[in-house]
Design a protein around this motif. Sequence first.
Motif, PDB file in Angstrom:
ATOM      1  N   TYR A 145      -8.606  -5.979   5.401  1.00  0.00           N
ATOM      2  CA  TYR A 145      -8.552  -6.303   4.056  1.00  0.00           C
ATOM      3  C   TYR A 145      -7.353  -5.891   3.324  1.00  0.00           C
ATOM      4  N   LEU A 146      -6.497  -6.764   2.623  1.00  0.00           N
ATOM      5  CA  LEU A 146      -5.362  -6.277   1.785  1.00  0.00           C
ATOM      6  C   LEU A 146      -5.722  -6.922   0.445  1.00  0.00           C
ATOM      7  N   PRO A 147      -5.489  -6.263  -0.499  1.00  0.00           N
ATOM      8  CA  PRO A 147      -5.402  -6.837  -1.972  1.00  0.00           C
ATOM      9  C   PRO A 147      -4.453  -7.786  -2.104  1.00  0.00           C
ATOM     10  N   LEU A 148      -4.524  -8.569  -2.951  1.00  0.00           N
ATOM     11  CA  LEU A 148      -3.407  -9.640  -3.376  1.00  0.00           C
ATOM     12  C   LEU A 148      -2.376  -8.955  -3.599  1.00  0.00           C
ATOM     13  N   GLN A 197      -1.065 -14.762  -6.220  1.00  0.00           N
ATOM     14  CA  GLN A 197      -2.078 -15.358  -7.222  1.00  0.00           C
ATOM     15  C   GLN A 197      -1.375 -16.785  -7.787  1.00  0.00           C
TER      16      GLN A 197
END
Length: 60
Positions: free
Chosen positions: A28-31, A36
Amino acid sequence: MDIPAGLYHALVTLEADSVLLECKAGPYLPLAEGEQAPWAPAEGEPRAATFLAELRALFD
């Protein structure tokens, strides 16, 4: 459905108690900045609720 990497996408539930699960390879990597969609409000922005209502209205 299989959405190719790098394409903007959105999922909208039309029924109560629906469950969506997004799976993607790797940890998992945040945006990151620039990931966006420029046409979509960020989660929690005042316009987000209106945007969601507009998407749901497409299926009425």
